[in-house]
Structure formats: C-alpha cells, structure tokens
Design a protein around this motif. Sequence first.
Motif, mmCIF file in Angstrom:
data_model
loop_
_atom_site.group_PDB
_atom_site.id
_atom_site.type_symbol
_atom_site.label_atom_id
_atom_site.label_comp_id
_atom_site.label_asym_id
_atom_site.label_seq_id
_atom_site.Cartn_x
_atom_site.Cartn_y
_atom_site.Cartn_z
ATOM 1 N N GLU A 1 0.833 -1.227 -0.013
ATOM 2 C CA GLU A 1 0.106 0.049 -0.058
ATOM 3 C C GLU A 1 0.895 1.219 -0.053
ATOM 4 O OE1 GLU A 1 -3.117 1.972 3.053
ATOM 5 O OE2 GLU A 1 -3.621 -0.010 2.393
ATOM 6 N N GLN A 2 0.697 2.107 -1.254
ATOM 7 C CA GLN A 2 1.249 3.310 -0.970
ATOM 8 C C GLN A 2 0.247 4.578 -1.169
ATOM 9 O OE1 GLN A 2 4.330 4.597 -0.817
ATOM 10 N NE2 GLN A 2 4.848 6.125 -2.093
ATOM 11 N N GLY A 3 0.341 5.334 -0.120
ATOM 12 C CA GLY A 3 -0.339 6.549 -0.418
ATOM 13 C C GLY A 3 -1.954 6.176 -0.005
ATOM 14 N N GLY A 4 -2.253 4.957 0.516
ATOM 15 C CA GLY A 4 -3.597 4.578 0.667
ATOM 16 C C GLY A 4 -4.028 3.726 -0.594
ATOM 17 N N GLN A 5 -3.342 3.726 -1.356
ATOM 18 C CA GLN A 5 -3.654 2.754 -2.804
ATOM 19 C C GLN A 5 -3.005 1.571 -2.669
ATOM 20 O OE1 GLN A 5 -6.188 3.961 -5.024
ATOM 21 N NE2 GLN A 5 -6.232 5.480 -3.586
#
Length: 293
Positions: free
Chosen positions: A162-166
């Motif tokens: 998960e990166q930046g909520g994605q």
Amino acid sequence: MTTRSLLRTVPSIAASDGAGVKLRRSLGQSPTLRHDPFLMLDEFFSDDPEDYLRGFPAHPHRGFETVTYMLDGHMRHEDNVGHRGDLGPGDVQWMTAGRGIVHSEMPQQTAGRMRGFQLWINLPAQEKMKPAAYRDIPAADIPVVALDQAGGTVRVIAGTFEQGGQPVAGPIQGLSTEPLYLDVILPAGAEFRAPVPGGHHAFVYLYEGTAVVGDEDRVLPHRAAGILGDGDTVRLQAGSEEARFLLLAGKPLGEPVVQYGPFVMNTRDEIEQALADYRDGTLGSPRAAALTL
C-alpha cells in the motif's frame, strides 16, 4: 502502529548446489535457521560463467514451493511432465512441488552475469500431496510502485503493498501461507515503511548497500537475512548509498518439519515414502499420492 524490531541476523555463507553452482545461503543453512513458513533463501550472483554454467540438472522436490526470481541472466526450466519455461531479467517462477516433480534449471548463456534468488516456502500438511503446479510470471506482469522518495521503487511479486492509501496487488495471491514478497530499491538516506499483518513471520534480505531496521536503527549487514519481531509495520532506512532488499512475510504453519534434501514433509515415514516413490519412478503420480495418503 507497532514497528517490527530486528531480532537477529543470519549472515549468508558461501555454498554450492546443483552441479556446482556457487551461491550464498542465508536461511536454510541448518534446521535451526528457518523462519516458518520460509525454509531457505539462496542468492546467486556471478559474472564468471564457471560459477553457474553447470546449472541444476534434473532433481526432485516434494512438499513445498520454490520461487525463482531472476535479476540478470537467462535460465530455462524443464520437468518430467512436459513443462518448459524461460526466465529472463525480472521474471519469476512460482512452483508448487506438491506431491512431487522432477525438474531442471539450466543457464541459457555462456557469458555475462547470472543473478537472482531462490526461496523455499513450506506447504501445510493438507497441501503437501496436491498436484504439482507452475506459475511463470514475466517481468511485465509484476507491478512496480514508485515510492515518494525520488528513485525509490517496490516490485510487488506476492501479496499487496500500500502506497498513499492505494493498495497494489502482486500476481501471487490466495495461498495458504499468505506470502508477501517485495523487492525494494531505496535511495540513500530514504525511509521505507510497509504494513505487514501482525502474527505473520517476516524477514528482510539486504543485497545491495547499507540499511538500518526498526525504530532502534539496528544495522542490517550486507547479504544477510534480518529476522523481524512481531508488529504491524516494517521500517528500514537506507544508509549513505542506495539500498536494495527483499521483504518477505508469511503466515507461520506451526507444523513439524522433517527435511531430507529436496523433500520437506511432516514425518520421517513421509520422507521414506518420498524416497521410495522417487526410486520407483512414481514421484508426483496419483498412485504415489494414494500410497502416501
């Protein structure tokens, strides 16, 4: 949020396997140096063809999974049931040996660099005798996530990052051990954080550069596996140069492990049966599965 600490390190040692391929082994040096469900991690890296040309001629497996991840070079896989696969830079082969397979892994180059990893992951008892299966994953099918730090990337081979909520899902999903397999490039001085489910076992393998781990900033030596404590977050920070490392996590099985070379089962009797099946040519056949069960 609880950050995982670096509990201990397992320095890799020089070893050879197959027909004399030179490599470095961290996990799997001995029965006490495993990290359930992970059985072994080998790194192979050489510019000298004499170190790898003889490859890994036909050999059997039963009871676990092998994951081959190529960084450089060209390797061909063939087996006794007619499967053939070619691995080039960035490609992955995820093989479930299950009840048995006999395969070979042979270099398809006579010069240049051969570099990559092979990871062994245990199977739960109820899956050890399922049919063998392959998943060949070309580099183009492995998602690459750009980190906030310029130049930083994560290749998501298995599980989800998960990166930046994605959330970004890798091509390998839905296995009993719920593996996470990330290959991370971290610029000098940059920090990396990744969520990992609490209760899952995790380790990192630093194969380039320098890095510290956890909130305590414990140094992870170059070409060593760092066994992590429990928690829900993994943190690493690169040193004065770019760091490259694997982050691996999985659900522990908590089952007995009896290993004899390329066979990993739960009891000595099951190992004896695997040897007998290999000797009489029924390894991997439905008949062998019926005899064992």
